[in-house]
Scaffold this motif. Structure first.
Motif, PDB file in Angstrom:
ATOM      1  N   VAL A  31       0.818  -1.215   0.000  1.00 51.34           N
ATOM      2  CA  VAL A  31       0.000   0.000   0.000  1.00 51.34           C
ATOM      3  C   VAL A  31       0.852   1.264   0.000  1.00 51.34           C
ATOM      4  CG1 VAL A  31      -1.906   1.206   1.137  1.00 51.34           C
ATOM      5  CG2 VAL A  31      -1.718  -1.276   1.330  1.00 51.34           C
ATOM      6  N   THR A  32       0.488   2.203  -0.853  1.00 51.35           N
ATOM      7  CA  THR A  32       1.095   3.533  -0.851  1.00 51.35           C
ATOM      8  C   THR A  32      -0.048   4.517  -0.624  1.00 51.35           C
ATOM      9  OG1 THR A  32       2.674   2.792  -2.528  1.00 51.35           O
ATOM     10  CG2 THR A  32       2.455   5.183  -2.225  1.00 51.35           C
ATOM     11  N   VAL A  33       0.155   5.506   0.244  1.00 50.49           N
ATOM     12  CA  VAL A  33      -0.915   6.480   0.452  1.00 50.49           C
ATOM     13  C   VAL A  33      -0.426   7.893   0.116  1.00 50.49           C
ATOM     14  CG1 VAL A  33      -2.125   5.160   2.235  1.00 50.49           C
ATOM     15  CG2 VAL A  33      -0.370   6.773   2.910  1.00 50.49           C
ATOM     16  N   VAL A  34      -1.312   8.685  -0.478  1.00 50.65           N
ATOM     17  CA  VAL A  34      -1.050  10.115  -0.667  1.00 50.65           C
ATOM     18  C   VAL A  34      -2.331  10.858  -0.285  1.00 50.65           C
ATOM     19  CG1 VAL A  34       0.727   9.927  -2.459  1.00 50.65           C
ATOM     20  CG2 VAL A  34      -1.672  10.004  -3.120  1.00 50.65           C
ATOM     21  N   ASP A  35      -2.181  12.154   0.051  1.00 48.37           N
ATOM     22  CA  ASP A  35      -3.347  12.856   0.590  1.00 48.37           C
ATOM     23  C   ASP A  35      -3.848  14.028  -0.260  1.00 48.37           C
ATOM     24  OD1 ASP A  35      -1.314  14.604   1.048  1.00 48.37           O
ATOM     25  OD2 ASP A  35      -1.482  14.587   3.241  1.00 48.37           O
ATOM     26  N   ASP A  36      -3.276  14.214  -1.458  1.00 50.92           N
ATOM     27  CA  ASP A  36      -3.899  15.218  -2.326  1.00 50.92           C
ATOM     28  C   ASP A  36      -3.686  14.890  -3.805  1.00 50.92           C
ATOM     29  OD1 ASP A  36      -1.968  17.723  -3.512  1.00 50.92           O
ATOM     30  OD2 ASP A  36      -1.061  16.323  -2.101  1.00 50.92           O
ATOM     31  N   GLY A  37      -4.418  15.604  -4.650  1.00 51.15           N
ATOM     32  CA  GLY A  37      -4.441  15.291  -6.077  1.00 51.15           C
ATOM     33  C   GLY A  37      -3.101  15.458  -6.773  1.00 51.15           C
ATOM     34  N   LEU A  38      -2.379  16.478  -6.368  1.00 47.02           N
ATOM     35  CA  LEU A  38      -1.093  16.750  -6.996  1.00 47.02           C
ATOM     36  C   LEU A  38      -0.094  15.626  -6.701  1.00 47.02           C
ATOM     37  CD1 LEU A  38      -0.501  19.202  -8.717  1.00 47.02           C
ATOM     38  CD2 LEU A  38       0.640  20.253  -6.748  1.00 47.02           C
ATOM     39  N   ALA A  39      -0.070  15.209  -5.433  1.00 46.21           N
ATOM     40  CA  ALA A  39       0.832  14.123  -5.042  1.00 46.21           C
ATOM     41  C   ALA A  39       0.452  12.837  -5.769  1.00 46.21           C
ATOM     42  CB  ALA A  39       0.772  13.915  -3.527  1.00 46.21           C
ATOM     43  N   ALA A  40      -0.846  12.638  -5.970  1.00 47.22           N
ATOM     44  CA  ALA A  40      -1.310  11.440  -6.679  1.00 47.22           C
ATOM     45  C   ALA A  40      -0.807  11.453  -8.116  1.00 47.22           C
ATOM     46  CB  ALA A  40      -2.837  11.382  -6.649  1.00 47.22           C
ATOM     47  N   GLU A  41      -0.925  12.615  -8.742  1.00 43.26           N
ATOM     48  CA  GLU A  41      -0.489  12.746 -10.126  1.00 43.26           C
ATOM     49  C   GLU A  41       1.006  12.431 -10.247  1.00 43.26           C
ATOM     50  OE1 GLU A  41      -0.877  16.660 -11.822  1.00 43.26           O
ATOM     51  OE2 GLU A  41      -1.696  15.742 -13.635  1.00 43.26           O
ATOM     52  N   ARG A  42       1.784  12.977  -9.332  1.00 42.32           N
ATOM     53  CA  ARG A  42       3.238  12.768  -9.377  1.00 42.32           C
ATOM     54  C   ARG A  42       3.598  11.305  -9.190  1.00 42.32           C
ATOM     55  NH1 ARG A  42       4.233  17.447  -5.788  1.00 42.32           N
ATOM     56  NH2 ARG A  42       4.273  19.260  -7.160  1.00 42.32           N
ATOM     57  N   ILE A  43       2.973  10.664  -8.217  1.00 48.58           N
ATOM     58  CA  ILE A  43       3.399   9.290  -7.923  1.00 48.58           C
ATOM     59  C   ILE A  43       2.940   8.328  -9.017  1.00 48.58           C
ATOM     60  CG2 ILE A  43       1.463   8.505  -6.449  1.00 48.58           C
ATOM     61  CD1 ILE A  43       3.900   7.459  -4.604  1.00 48.58           C
ATOM     62  N   VAL A  44       1.811   8.642  -9.660  1.00 50.49           N
ATOM     63  CA  VAL A  44       1.349   7.774 -10.752  1.00 50.49           C
ATOM     64  C   VAL A  44       2.240   7.930 -11.990  1.00 50.49           C
ATOM     65  CG1 VAL A  44      -0.572   7.419 -12.375  1.00 50.49           C
ATOM     66  CG2 VAL A  44      -1.009   7.493  -9.921  1.00 50.49           C
ATOM     67  N   ASP A  45       2.831   9.102 -12.145  1.00 48.47           N
ATOM     68  CA  ASP A  45       3.807   9.290 -13.230  1.00 48.47           C
ATOM     69  C   ASP A  45       5.076   8.487 -12.977  1.00 48.47           C
ATOM     70  OD1 ASP A  45       2.392  10.915 -14.896  1.00 48.47           O
ATOM     71  OD2 ASP A  45       3.082  12.787 -13.987  1.00 48.47           O
ATOM     72  N   ALA A  46       5.388   8.294 -11.698  1.00 48.82           N
ATOM     73  CA  ALA A  46       6.670   7.683 -11.347  1.00 48.82           C
ATOM     74  C   ALA A  46       6.598   6.182 -11.101  1.00 48.82           C
ATOM     75  CB  ALA A  46       7.248   8.374 -10.109  1.00 48.82           C
ATOM     76  N   LYS A  47       5.429   5.699 -10.653  1.00 47.19           N
ATOM     77  CA  LYS A  47       5.341   4.302 -10.229  1.00 47.19           C
ATOM     78  C   LYS A  47       4.151   3.597 -10.856  1.00 47.19           C
ATOM     79  CE  LYS A  47       5.819   2.412  -6.195  1.00 47.19           C
ATOM     80  NZ  LYS A  47       5.625   2.162  -4.745  1.00 47.19           N
ATOM     81  N   ARG A  48       4.258   2.285 -10.957  1.00 41.10           N
ATOM     82  CA  ARG A  48       3.155   1.508 -11.494  1.00 41.10           C
ATOM     83  C   ARG A  48       2.361   0.882 -10.342  1.00 41.10           C
ATOM     84  NH1 ARG A  48       0.937  -3.016 -13.321  1.00 41.10           N
ATOM     85  NH2 ARG A  48       1.966  -4.106 -11.613  1.00 41.10           N
ATOM     86  N   PHE A  49       1.053   0.982 -10.406  1.00 42.32           N
ATOM     87  CA  PHE A  49       0.210   0.352  -9.382  1.00 42.32           C
ATOM     88  C   PHE A  49      -0.750  -0.628 -10.047  1.00 42.32           C
ATOM     89  CE2 PHE A  49       1.474   4.460  -7.639  1.00 42.32           C
ATOM     90  CZ  PHE A  49       1.946   4.088  -6.388  1.00 42.32           C
ATOM     91  N   ASP A  50      -1.190  -1.602  -9.275  1.00 39.72           N
ATOM     92  CA  ASP A  50      -2.164  -2.552  -9.808  1.00 39.72           C
ATOM     93  C   ASP A  50      -3.572  -2.011  -9.698  1.00 39.72           C
ATOM     94  OD1 ASP A  50      -0.399  -4.687 -10.528  1.00 39.72           O
ATOM     95  OD2 ASP A  50      -0.096  -5.020  -8.383  1.00 39.72           O
TER      96      ASP A  50
END
Ligand code: CA
Length: 230
Positions: A31-50
């Protein structure tokens, strides 16, 4: 052992966020957690999730905007929207923003888990059924590309194995041509591919028949797609 599925939780309410993290980790997800939209956008650009659990109302960029944007970018990571009761859930139901499913708060963790599992089954057939699985009277090996019935062996193509795997992971569920095309060809469907899908299914049916199958395992559901009858 099966590899763990990785889930991104995008949620700004600390209580829900922490609760989800603890629960999902207990269920053996990474599990990875983020708490806002901007952080979500950044982490999805950098990492692959199922899979992504996406809150609708978020600081900076809303869940709705994120979902639309990711789909426009061609990202196919399954998304389950977390929505508050009331106007949002109604909007979600009517909106085609590209989410795979949604749950309305307050939701039970068991319900959420059932939905996560259903979405993963639908979107990740290989991990769900494995490389060797049964399909009607057959045993399919998606690695050696062999179909076995009694002791008779038939060779299949990689694409046929992928199609069988998708059906095997979704018994009794209607799979549209679009879904089939996306999952097997890994591209979104462009209209003309309807025929491509139909031709592959027709060929596969012939092959199953030649290999000794007496019943129609892959049913055509008019106007909807195909269904595997176990
Ligand atoms: Ca929120």
């Amino acid at each position: 052992m099966k590899a763990r599925h990785s889930i991104l939780v995008v949620e700004d309410e600390p209580k829900i966020r922490d609760g989800l993290r603890d629960f999902l980790e207990f269920q053996e997800f990474t599990v990875t957690v983020v708490d806002d939209g901007l952080a979500a956008e950044r982490i999805v650009d950098a990492k692959r999730f199922d899979l992504i659990l996406l809150d609708l109302m978020l600081p900076n960029i809303s869940g709705e905007q994120l979902c639309r944007k990711w789909r426009q970018q061609g990202r196919t990571t399954p998304i389950i929207m977390l929505t508050a009761k009331g106007q949002e859930s109604e909007r979600i139901a009517g909106l085609d923003m590209g989410a795979d499913d949604y749950v309305t708060k307050p939701f039970s963790l068991e319900e959420l888990l059932a939905r996560i599992r259903a979405v993963l089954r639908r979107t990740d057939p290989a991990r769900c059924v494995g490389q060797t699985f049964s399909f009607g009277p057959f045993c399919v090996n998606a690695q050696s590309l062999k179909l076995t019935c009694d002791s008779a062996e038939t060779c299949i193509t990689q694409r046929q194995a992928d199609i069988l795997q998708l059906f095997a992971a979704n018994p009794g569920r209607i799979i549209s041509r679009e879904q089939l095309y996306e999952k097997v060809w890994h591209e979104s469907m462009d209209g003309i591919e309807t025929r491509t899908v139909d031709m592959h299914i027709a060929r596969l049916r012939e092959l199953l028949k030649e290999a000794g199958c007496k019943t129609e395992l892959i049913e055509t559901v008019r106007g909807a797609g195909y269904k595997y009858n176990e």
